[in-house]
Structure formats: structure tokens, C-alpha cells
Design a protein around this motif. Structure first.
Motif, PDB file in Angstrom:
ATOM      1  N   SER A  48       0.644  -1.150   0.051  1.00  0.00           N
ATOM      2  CA  SER A  48       0.167   0.075   0.267  1.00  0.00           C
ATOM      3  C   SER A  48       0.556   1.373  -0.109  1.00  0.00           C
ATOM      4  O   SER A  48       0.611   2.463  -0.568  1.00  0.00           O
ATOM      5  N   GLU A  49       1.775   0.841   0.903  1.00  0.00           N
ATOM      6  CA  GLU A  49       2.555   2.141   0.905  1.00  0.00           C
ATOM      7  C   GLU A  49       3.633   2.508   0.238  1.00  0.00           C
ATOM      8  O   GLU A  49       3.285   3.803  -1.083  1.00  0.00           O
ATOM      9  N   ILE A  50       4.018   1.540  -1.287  1.00  0.00           N
ATOM     10  CA  ILE A  50       4.785   1.770  -2.226  1.00  0.00           C
ATOM     11  C   ILE A  50       3.885   2.123  -3.557  1.00  0.00           C
ATOM     12  O   ILE A  50       4.152   2.954  -4.068  1.00  0.00           O
ATOM     13  N   GLY A  51       2.928   1.065  -3.473  1.00  0.00           N
ATOM     14  CA  GLY A  51       1.951   2.030  -4.137  1.00  0.00           C
ATOM     15  C   GLY A  51       1.261   3.119  -4.494  1.00  0.00           C
ATOM     16  O   GLY A  51       0.670   4.114  -5.457  1.00  0.00           O
ATOM     17  N   CYS A  52       1.668   4.103  -3.374  1.00  0.00           N
ATOM     18  CA  CYS A  52       0.434   5.193  -2.526  1.00  0.00           C
ATOM     19  C   CYS A  52       2.098   6.562  -3.307  1.00  0.00           C
ATOM     20  O   CYS A  52       1.499   7.324  -4.484  1.00  0.00           O
ATOM     21  N   ALA A  78      13.886  13.917 -10.372  1.00  0.00           N
ATOM     22  CA  ALA A  78      13.882  12.904  -9.217  1.00  0.00           C
ATOM     23  C   ALA A  78      12.419  11.994  -9.348  1.00  0.00           C
ATOM     24  O   ALA A  78      12.618  10.995  -8.858  1.00  0.00           O
ATOM     25  N   LEU A  79      11.458  12.481 -10.098  1.00  0.00           N
ATOM     26  CA  LEU A  79      10.299  11.333 -10.398  1.00  0.00           C
ATOM     27  C   LEU A  79      10.676  10.468 -11.151  1.00  0.00           C
ATOM     28  O   LEU A  79      10.732   9.617 -10.627  1.00  0.00           O
ATOM     29  N   ASP A  80      11.264  10.609 -12.249  1.00  0.00           N
ATOM     30  CA  ASP A  80      11.649   9.542 -12.624  1.00  0.00           C
ATOM     31  C   ASP A  80      12.730   8.045 -11.815  1.00  0.00           C
ATOM     32  O   ASP A  80      12.691   6.670 -12.252  1.00  0.00           O
ATOM     33  N   SER A  81      13.746   9.026 -10.882  1.00  0.00           N
ATOM     34  CA  SER A  81      14.161   7.801 -10.290  1.00  0.00           C
ATOM     35  C   SER A  81      13.956   7.135  -9.765  1.00  0.00           C
ATOM     36  O   SER A  81      13.881   6.060  -9.067  1.00  0.00           O
ATOM     37  N   LEU A  82      12.660   8.353  -8.412  1.00  0.00           N
ATOM     38  CA  LEU A  82      11.342   7.457  -7.618  1.00  0.00           C
ATOM     39  C   LEU A  82      10.606   6.092  -8.223  1.00  0.00           C
ATOM     40  O   LEU A  82      10.876   5.080  -7.714  1.00  0.00           O
ATOM     41  N   MET A  85      12.860   3.386  -9.335  1.00  0.00           N
ATOM     42  CA  MET A  85      13.146   2.230  -7.723  1.00  0.00           C
ATOM     43  C   MET A  85      12.034   1.750  -8.015  1.00  0.00           C
ATOM     44  O   MET A  85      12.642   0.335  -6.893  1.00  0.00           O
ATOM     45  N   ILE A  86      11.456   2.262  -7.469  1.00  0.00           N
ATOM     46  CA  ILE A  86       9.789   1.398  -6.796  1.00  0.00           C
ATOM     47  C   ILE A  86       9.071  -0.137  -8.080  1.00  0.00           C
ATOM     48  O   ILE A  86       9.036  -0.650  -7.930  1.00  0.00           O
ATOM     49  N   GLN A  87       9.622   0.250  -8.964  1.00  0.00           N
ATOM     50  CA  GLN A  87      10.291  -0.633 -10.581  1.00  0.00           C
ATOM     51  C   GLN A  87      10.904  -1.584 -10.175  1.00  0.00           C
ATOM     52  O   GLN A  87       9.889  -2.732 -11.148  1.00  0.00           O
ATOM     53  N   LYS A  88      11.966  -1.167  -9.890  1.00  0.00           N
ATOM     54  CA  LYS A  88      13.077  -2.166  -9.571  1.00  0.00           C
ATOM     55  C   LYS A  88      12.546  -3.380  -8.280  1.00  0.00           C
ATOM     56  O   LYS A  88      13.647  -3.983  -8.085  1.00  0.00           O
ATOM     57  N   PHE A  89      11.343  -2.875  -7.656  1.00  0.00           N
ATOM     58  CA  PHE A  89      11.594  -3.629  -5.974  1.00  0.00           C
ATOM     59  C   PHE A  89      11.347  -4.753  -6.160  1.00  0.00           C
ATOM     60  O   PHE A  89      10.265  -4.813  -7.221  1.00  0.00           O
ATOM     61  N   PRO A  90      11.905  -5.366  -5.620  1.00  0.00           N
ATOM     62  CA  PRO A  90      11.044  -7.181  -6.222  1.00  0.00           C
ATOM     63  C   PRO A  90      10.478  -7.345  -4.906  1.00  0.00           C
ATOM     64  O   PRO A  90      10.426  -8.201  -3.785  1.00  0.00           O
TER      65      PRO A  90
END
Length: 134
Positions: A48-52, A78-82, A85-90
Motif C-alpha cells: 500500500s505504501e509503495i503503491g501510494c 527525481a520523479l523518474d528516479s523514484l 526505484m519502485i519498478q525495480k523493487f522486488p
């Protein structure tokens, strides 16, 4: 008579061993069930946190792309970086050894982006609904 005493002594050891094995099996079963519930709860909170964060980043990325202000390029990076990071999160690997470390990096990047956008962030998960306030 000696056999009778040996039987009594051995019965105590046998019952102790059987009780231990039964307790171990029951405790293992209860521990697995509790661990499953705990993991599902915390996994849902993390998702939920990451989806937000992802929804926030994608929305702001879309909004900033429409503006022609040259100051937006740093914010967009910075938004692209965020987002990256979220898309690479396992999400699928709970045994990933750097899960908490990567989540903290995402939280840090989110705070950095909020600061760049002059937005006060406050992500809360509690007994009430989850909320992200600005």
C-alpha cells in the motif's frame, strides 16, 4: 523387581519424549500460521505504501511534463528516479536481503521529491484508512 522399576523410569522418559515431540509439532504449526498472518499484514502495508508512492510520482510526472518551466527538469529527473526505484523493487521475493534497505531508499527519495515540489508529506498506516496528506 528391577524390570518393574526400569519400566517406570523408562515410561517417564518415554512420556517426556512423546510430550516434547507433540509440543514441538503443535508449536511449529501455530508458529507457521502466526508467521503467515504477520507476513500478509506487513506485506499488504508495504504494498500500500509503495503503491501510494508510485501513484504520487506518476501523477506529478504527468503534471510537470505539461509545464514548460525549465526548473521542472530537475524535478522530473527525481520523479523518474523514484519511479525507477519502485519498478525495480522486488515485490515477489520476501527473502530478498536488502528489502528494508531498498524500502528506506524509496522513502528517502519520496521525501526528497516532496521537498523539491514544496509538498509536506505524511504517509500513515494505522487502524484507520491509510492516508497520504499534503
Amino acid at each position: 523387581m528391577a524390570d518393574l522399576l526400569d519400566g517406570i523410569v523408562m515410561a517417564e522418559q518415554r512420556f517426556h519424549g512423546e510430550g516434547y515431540q507433540e509440543g514441538l509439532a503443535e508449536g511449529s504449526h501455530a508458529g507457521m500460521a502466526e508467521g503467515r498472518r504477520h507476513g500478509a499484514l506487513h506485506g499488504a502495508r508495504m504494498g500500500s505504501e509503495i503503491g501510494c508512492y508510485l501513484g504520487f510520482a506518476l501523477t506529478w510526472h504527468c503534471l510537470l511534463q505539461k509545464c514548460t518551466d525549465p526548473k521542472n527538469s530537475k524535478k522530473l529527473r527525481a520523479l523518474d528516479s523514484l519511479i525507477g526505484m519502485i519498478q525495480k523493487f522486488p515485490y515477489e521475493d520476501p527473502t530478498y536481503d536488502k528489502l528494508q534497505e531498498d524500502l528506506e531508499k524509496i522513502r528517502g527519495k519520496f521525501k526528497q521529491v516532496c521537498s523539491m515540489l514544496n509538498i509536506q508529506s505524511d504517509f500513515r498506516l494505522g487502524n484507520e484508512r491509510s492516508s497520504l496528506t499534503f
